[in-house]
Design a protein around this motif. Sequence first.
Motif, PDB file in Angstrom:
ATOM      1  N   SER A 182       0.845  -1.199   0.000  1.00 53.15           N
ATOM      2  CA  SER A 182       0.000   0.000   0.000  1.00 53.15           C
ATOM      3  C   SER A 182       0.875   1.243   0.000  1.00 53.15           C
ATOM      4  N   LEU A 183       0.319   2.327  -0.532  1.00 54.37           N
ATOM      5  CA  LEU A 183       0.990   3.628  -0.574  1.00 54.37           C
ATOM      6  C   LEU A 183       0.004   4.677  -0.071  1.00 54.37           C
ATOM      7  N   GLU A 184       0.483   5.610   0.724  1.00 54.30           N
ATOM      8  CA  GLU A 184      -0.401   6.681   1.175  1.00 54.30           C
ATOM      9  C   GLU A 184       0.405   7.934   1.508  1.00 54.30           C
ATOM     10  N   VAL A 185      -0.305   9.058   1.559  1.00 57.09           N
ATOM     11  CA  VAL A 185       0.284  10.329   1.973  1.00 57.09           C
ATOM     12  C   VAL A 185      -0.442  10.798   3.221  1.00 57.09           C
ATOM     13  N   ARG A 186       0.308  11.069   4.275  1.00 59.49           N
ATOM     14  CA  ARG A 186      -0.267  11.596   5.508  1.00 59.49           C
ATOM     15  C   ARG A 186       0.170  13.050   5.672  1.00 59.49           C
ATOM     16  N   TYR A 187      -0.702  13.835   6.335  1.00 65.52           N
ATOM     17  CA  TYR A 187      -0.426  15.258   6.498  1.00 65.52           C
ATOM     18  C   TYR A 187      -0.375  15.591   7.987  1.00 65.52           C
ATOM     19  N   TYR A 188       0.660  16.351   8.356  1.00 59.48           N
ATOM     20  CA  TYR A 188       0.881  16.662   9.759  1.00 59.48           C
ATOM     21  C   TYR A 188       0.855  18.166  10.002  1.00 59.48           C
ATOM     22  N   THR A 189       0.470  18.545  11.206  1.00 53.79           N
ATOM     23  CA  THR A 189       0.474  19.896  11.755  1.00 53.79           C
ATOM     24  C   THR A 189      -0.479  20.809  10.990  1.00 53.79           C
ATOM     25  N   VAL A 190      -0.566  22.051  11.443  1.00 55.00           N
ATOM     26  CA  VAL A 190      -1.474  23.016  10.820  1.00 55.00           C
ATOM     27  C   VAL A 190      -1.053  23.342   9.395  1.00 55.00           C
ATOM     28  N   TRP A 191       0.221  23.100   9.057  1.00 58.30           N
ATOM     29  CA  TRP A 191       0.699  23.386   7.715  1.00 58.30           C
ATOM     30  C   TRP A 191       0.338  22.263   6.752  1.00 58.30           C
ATOM     31  N   GLN A 221       6.802  29.324  16.716  1.00 57.15           N
ATOM     32  CA  GLN A 221       5.704  28.568  16.123  1.00 57.15           C
ATOM     33  C   GLN A 221       6.226  27.461  15.211  1.00 57.15           C
ATOM     34  N   ASP A 222       7.224  27.788  14.377  1.00 56.95           N
ATOM     35  CA  ASP A 222       7.781  26.777  13.479  1.00 56.95           C
ATOM     36  C   ASP A 222       8.407  25.623  14.262  1.00 56.95           C
ATOM     37  N   THR A 223       9.061  25.929  15.369  1.00 61.36           N
ATOM     38  CA  THR A 223       9.643  24.873  16.195  1.00 61.36           C
ATOM     39  C   THR A 223       8.551  23.987  16.778  1.00 61.36           C
ATOM     40  N   ARG A 224       7.446  24.599  17.176  1.00 58.36           N
ATOM     41  CA  ARG A 224       6.326  23.823  17.710  1.00 58.36           C
ATOM     42  C   ARG A 224       5.771  22.876  16.649  1.00 58.36           C
ATOM     43  N   GLU A 225       5.628  23.365  15.413  1.00 50.54           N
ATOM     44  CA  GLU A 225       5.104  22.520  14.336  1.00 50.54           C
ATOM     45  C   GLU A 225       6.130  21.452  13.932  1.00 50.54           C
ATOM     46  N   TRP A 226       7.395  21.805  13.951  1.00 47.75           N
ATOM     47  CA  TRP A 226       8.474  20.854  13.627  1.00 47.75           C
ATOM     48  C   TRP A 226       8.476  19.700  14.622  1.00 47.75           C
TER      49      TRP A 226
END
Length: 324
Positions: A182-191, A221-226
């Motif tokens: 299987s192949l999939e794309v997952r999306y993380y954080t508000v970005w 904020q970027d560090t929090r999302e990272w």
Amino acid sequence: MTDDAPPAAPPLPLKPFVSIGGLCEVIAFLSLGFTWLGSLGRYGWMCDLLSHFRLQYVVACAAVLLFALIRRRSWLGLAALISLLWNVQIVYAFHQTADTTGMAHEKPLRVMTFNVMTDNHNPVAAVSHAMQSDADIICLPEVDDTWRVALQPLRVKYPHHVEEMNSGHFGIACYTRLPVKSLEVRYYTVWRLPTIVMNLDHLGRPLTFIGTHPIPPMGEQDTREWRAQLSGIAALVAGLSGEVIVAGDLNATPWCEGMRLLRKKGGVDFHSLDPVWPPTWGLNLPMMIPIDHVLTKGGLTVQKRLLGPEMGSDHRSVTVEIMR
């Protein structure tokens, strides 16, 4: 008496605001201060940002130690020596993170990760370099719509691929010749930055490959999302029981807080016979650091790690050979 005025006195030379010695001492204090502030990364994003430059601190602390010896500043020399040893042991901890005990004698699995840089002016050379690696799995962060034509040779060579090119500098593409479940794309954080997850078959065993590219931790904020993205991937990996590979431009050095969270919570690690501290980003810059990585779980060991040449990107490719 005479009407002639006495000659004016020559102007006194201006004294420098800071002496050379004083400037050296300021640099010395900053070098030593950054060393120890960087060890407090879990308490603030600025401290964690300072943690990435351990290689530079090794050089700086050695220079401070030499300066202290020349100026006969024993207290400064002692502080510099302690700081130098602290940085060296942090870096050396990632010189070899695995051993050869119990390694199987089989054909190694080759994996490449290469941040090709969206604005690369020579995409043909970058793709050709990826092709020549002959890797079983290739992960290419920073591909966007302008790369569609250049990537065609990889689509021809590799029967299975996932391309997520609609995320600007955080687009990512992965290619493999291994059998795919299987192949999939997952999306993380508000970005909603994409992470590719490929469930594969490796010599009769399940293998999960995760390719990702979190945002650089350049502000609060970027560090929090990272950290949130790395923690999310760690949670995903922790729930997997088989062999796992995590690869990509992690924007994380081996000794930073984000990497610590990924390794601790996910159970992945470098497991490498070769050092993982040589820089991969910032070619020809004094602040070059190692942020492109391949980590494993489930008994997989990196027996060889190679860095590629300059190919129009500000990153070098990382190609590894993995054994059970």
